[in-house]
Design an enzyme around this catalytic site. Structure first.
Site, PDB file in Angstrom:
ATOM      1  N   SER A 120      31.718   5.483   1.564  1.00 44.73           N
ATOM      2  CA  SER A 120      32.583   4.924   2.610  1.00 44.73           C
ATOM      3  C   SER A 120      34.025   4.738   2.135  1.00 44.73           C
ATOM      4  O   SER A 120      34.966   4.879   2.919  1.00 44.73           O
ATOM      5  CB  SER A 120      32.011   3.610   3.140  1.00 44.73           C
ATOM      6  OG  SER A 120      32.027   2.624   2.135  1.00 44.73           O
ATOM      7  N   GLU A 145      37.875  -0.912   1.210  1.00 46.44           N
ATOM      8  CA  GLU A 145      37.216  -2.094   0.620  1.00 46.44           C
ATOM      9  C   GLU A 145      37.340  -2.023  -0.915  1.00 46.44           C
ATOM     10  O   GLU A 145      36.385  -2.303  -1.633  1.00 46.44           O
ATOM     11  CB  GLU A 145      35.748  -2.154   1.049  1.00 46.44           C
ATOM     12  CG  GLU A 145      35.550  -2.540   2.510  1.00 46.44           C
ATOM     13  CD  GLU A 145      34.094  -2.805   2.866  1.00 46.44           C
ATOM     14  OE1 GLU A 145      33.234  -1.968   2.533  1.00 46.44           O
ATOM     15  OE2 GLU A 145      33.826  -3.862   3.471  1.00 46.44           O
ATOM     16  N   LYS A 157      24.077  -3.359  -6.750  1.00 41.58           N
ATOM     17  CA  LYS A 157      24.702  -2.549  -5.690  1.00 41.58           C
ATOM     18  C   LYS A 157      26.178  -2.322  -6.028  1.00 41.58           C
ATOM     19  O   LYS A 157      26.716  -1.230  -5.816  1.00 41.58           O
ATOM     20  CB  LYS A 157      24.547  -3.272  -4.348  1.00 41.58           C
ATOM     21  CG  LYS A 157      25.327  -2.653  -3.182  1.00 41.58           C
ATOM     22  CD  LYS A 157      24.463  -1.829  -2.264  1.00 41.58           C
ATOM     23  CE  LYS A 157      25.235  -1.031  -1.227  1.00 41.58           C
ATOM     24  NZ  LYS A 157      25.436  -1.681   0.029  1.00 41.58           N
TER      25      LYS A 157
HETATM   26  N1  LIG Z   1      28.252   1.759   7.391  1.00 40.95           N
HETATM   27  C1  LIG Z   1      27.414   1.790   6.362  1.00 40.95           C
HETATM   28  O1  LIG Z   1      26.696   2.776   6.172  1.00 40.95           O
HETATM   29  C2  LIG Z   1      27.261   0.596   5.445  1.00 40.95           C
HETATM   30  C3  LIG Z   1      26.161   0.563   4.572  1.00 40.95           C
HETATM   31  C4  LIG Z   1      26.006  -0.521   3.722  1.00 40.95           C
HETATM   32  C5  LIG Z   1      26.936  -1.557   3.749  1.00 40.95           C
HETATM   33  N2  LIG Z   1      28.004  -1.491   4.614  1.00 40.95           N
HETATM   34  C6  LIG Z   1      28.942  -2.625   4.613  1.00 40.95           C
HETATM   35  O2  LIG Z   1      28.825  -3.302   5.851  1.00 40.95           O
HETATM   36  C7  LIG Z   1      30.084  -3.883   6.220  1.00 40.95           C
HETATM   37  C8  LIG Z   1      30.458  -3.360   7.605  1.00 40.95           C
HETATM   38  O3  LIG Z   1      30.696  -1.951   7.492  1.00 40.95           O
HETATM   39  P1  LIG Z   1      30.679  -0.954   8.730  1.00 40.95           P
HETATM   40  O4  LIG Z   1      30.555   0.413   8.167  1.00 40.95           O
HETATM   41  O5  LIG Z   1      29.709  -1.405   9.753  1.00 40.95           O
HETATM   42  O6  LIG Z   1      32.174  -1.147   9.270  1.00 40.95           O
HETATM   43  P2  LIG Z   1      32.799  -0.668  10.665  1.00 40.95           P
HETATM   44  O7  LIG Z   1      31.973   0.409  11.277  1.00 40.95           O
HETATM   45  O8  LIG Z   1      34.236  -0.400  10.413  1.00 40.95           O
HETATM   46  O9  LIG Z   1      32.645  -1.957  11.590  1.00 40.95           O
HETATM   47  C9  LIG Z   1      33.402  -3.105  11.413  1.00 40.95           C
HETATM   48  C10 LIG Z   1      33.604  -3.719  12.761  1.00 40.95           C
HETATM   49  O10 LIG Z   1      34.289  -4.963  12.606  1.00 40.95           O
HETATM   50  C11 LIG Z   1      35.202  -5.058  13.675  1.00 40.95           C
HETATM   51  N3  LIG Z   1      36.215  -6.081  13.408  1.00 40.95           N
HETATM   52  C12 LIG Z   1      37.230  -6.056  12.524  1.00 40.95           C
HETATM   53  N4  LIG Z   1      37.929  -7.202  12.574  1.00 40.95           N
HETATM   54  C13 LIG Z   1      37.340  -7.970  13.516  1.00 40.95           C
HETATM   55  C14 LIG Z   1      37.587  -9.257  14.030  1.00 40.95           C
HETATM   56  N5  LIG Z   1      38.604  -9.991  13.612  1.00 40.95           N
HETATM   57  N6  LIG Z   1      36.783  -9.731  15.011  1.00 40.95           N
HETATM   58  C15 LIG Z   1      35.750  -9.000  15.456  1.00 40.95           C
HETATM   59  N7  LIG Z   1      35.454  -7.768  15.003  1.00 40.95           N
HETATM   60  C16 LIG Z   1      36.240  -7.258  14.039  1.00 40.95           C
HETATM   61  C17 LIG Z   1      35.748  -3.654  13.814  1.00 40.95           C
HETATM   62  O11 LIG Z   1      36.430  -3.515  15.035  1.00 40.95           O
HETATM   63  P3  LIG Z   1      37.292  -2.235  15.462  1.00 40.95           P
HETATM   64  O12 LIG Z   1      36.418  -1.517  16.436  1.00 40.95           O
HETATM   65  O13 LIG Z   1      38.527  -2.781  16.081  1.00 40.95           O
HETATM   66  O14 LIG Z   1      37.550  -1.429  14.215  1.00 40.95           O
HETATM   67  C18 LIG Z   1      34.443  -2.872  13.717  1.00 40.95           C
HETATM   68  O15 LIG Z   1      33.786  -2.844  14.962  1.00 40.95           O
HETATM   69  C19 LIG Z   1      31.072  -3.435   5.138  1.00 40.95           C
HETATM   70  O16 LIG Z   1      31.233  -4.438   4.167  1.00 40.95           O
HETATM   71  C20 LIG Z   1      30.398  -2.227   4.529  1.00 40.95           C
HETATM   72  O17 LIG Z   1      30.778  -1.979   3.186  1.00 40.95           O
HETATM   73  C21 LIG Z   1      28.182  -0.442   5.464  1.00 40.95           C
END
Ligand SMILES: NC(=O)c1ccc[n+]([C@@H]2O[C@H](COP(=O)([O-])OP(=O)(O)OC[C@H]3O[C@@H](n4cnc5c(N)ncnc54)[C@H](OP(=O)(O)O)[C@@H]3O)[C@@H](O)[C@H]2O)c1
Length: 292
Positions: free
Chosen positions: A245, A257, A176
């Site tokens: 992303s 990231e 990945k």
């Molecule tokens: N989205 C995708 O399609 C996808 C696919 C595969 C893998 N991933 C991976 O999955 C992981 C998450 O990605 P995502 O896209 O879901 O990110 P995201 O939408 O930005 O969500 C991250 C969440 O974490 C919260 N957060 C940050 N700091 C925090 C803390 N101290 N305490 C509690 N909550 C906190 C953020 O809050 P706020 O609301 O304040 O920002 C947000 O709600 C990443 O590593 C990403 O690379 C994502």
């Protein structure tokens, strides 16, 4: 007794997974959020689902649970760890739903490494507002074989997300990473995936993946020498306008990231005495372009 599950980071991935888990009466889901939200509303490929789990914004409000799912971005790991002290008891498992290859290392000081379940997540999803998520595919999650892996499959068994185990998680995570590291050219040029059709750009991507393969080998991953070509085929076969992303985060002015996707190759290359100049250059250029 209901399974108590805390989801730290109810964003795109965390929000979708939490909402699906909350559909089962056997689960008691709580959200550990930085930004509060009223409820989860997820547009899934099959239907719209809603969930109304309690939302905590202070670690002091949290209590021990059976499962913690960490779904924050990798760069928020330091702040995320504050939640683990109150949430993690001796029997708690911590699943890390994040990109990269350092899932366990990121949290090993805060939870017993043998209770940490690293996960390769492929659930394309995005957030339009706090608690509002569009899940584009049901998606998949891969975790290591063994007791933790079986327990994670059981946890998600009533959801439509496909969870599988692998006997070689290291290889799965590095595969990945190979895909993700090449995507940095889009974040750099602000051009979507179709940029891989340019042969000069594809050559840079192949070089980045070759470095990833060399470092992955040194870390114990079994990566095919054809992987650079497979990565190029992946980008060329997909929609030309697909925005990864890292690219999307740069356009939106959010943190990147970058360290988890490319910096890690440079760091671990140095550890093993391997050259990774192309990833180092791309990291430096993106950092220079995004920092004052
Ligand atoms: N989205 C995708 O399609 C996808 C696919 C595969 C893998 N991933 C991976 O999955 C992981 C998450 O990605 P995502 O896209 O879901 O990110 P995201 O939408 O930005 O969500 C991250 C969440 O974490 C919260 N957060 C940050 N700091 C925090 C803390 N101290 N305490 C509690 N909550 C906190 C953020 O809050 P706020 O609301 O304040 O920002 C947000 O709600 C990443 O590593 C990403 O690379 C994502």
């Amino acid at each position: 007794m209901r399974t108590r599950i805390a989801v730290i980071g109810p964003g795109a991935v965390g929000g979708a997974v939490a909402a699906w888990l909350d559909q089962s009466a056997d689960n008691e889901v709580i959200l550990c959020a930085r930004t509060t939200l009223d409820r989860l509303v997820v547009e899934t490929p099959s239907r719209r689902i809603e969930a109304h789990p309690p939302v905590l914004t202070e670690p002091a409000e949290a209590h021990t649970v059976d499962w913690v799912l960490v779904a924050t971005k990798t760069y928020d790991a330091a702040a995320t760890r504050r939640w683990l002290a109150p949430l993690v008891g001796p029997a708690t498992r911590v699943a890390v739903l994040q990109n990269g290859v350092e899932h366990v290392a990121r949290f090993a000081q805060f939870a017993s490494p043998e209770r940490i379940v690293p996960a390769v997540v492929d659930i394309p999803a995005e957030r339009s507002a706090p608690g509002r998520v569009r899940q584009r595919r049901m998606g998949t999650i891969v975790v290591p074989q063994g007791e933790n892996g079986r327990a994670f499959i059981d946890l998600l068994a009533d959801t439509p997300i496909t969870v599988s185990t692998t006997e070689d998680f290291t290889t799965a995570a590095w595969k990945k990473l190979a895909l993700n590291c090449a995507g940095a050219v889009s974040a750099l040029t602000l051009k979507p995936a179709g940029i891989s059709w340019r042969e000069d750009i594809a050559e840079i991507q192949r070089a980045m993946v070759r470095e990833c393969v060399a470092v992955g080998h040194a870390e114990g991953a079994k990566l095919d020498p054809d992987l650079p070509e497979e990565v190029i085929a992946h980008y060329r076969d997909g929609p030309k306008d697909s925005v990864n992303s890292l690219h999307a985060d740069r356009v939106a002015g959010r943190p990147l990231e970058l360290d988890a996707r490319n910096g890690v190759i440079v760091r671990l290359a140095a550890k093993h005495g391997i050259a990774a100049p192309i990833n180092a250059m791309v990291v430096a250029l993106i950092e220079a372009a995004t920092n004052d």
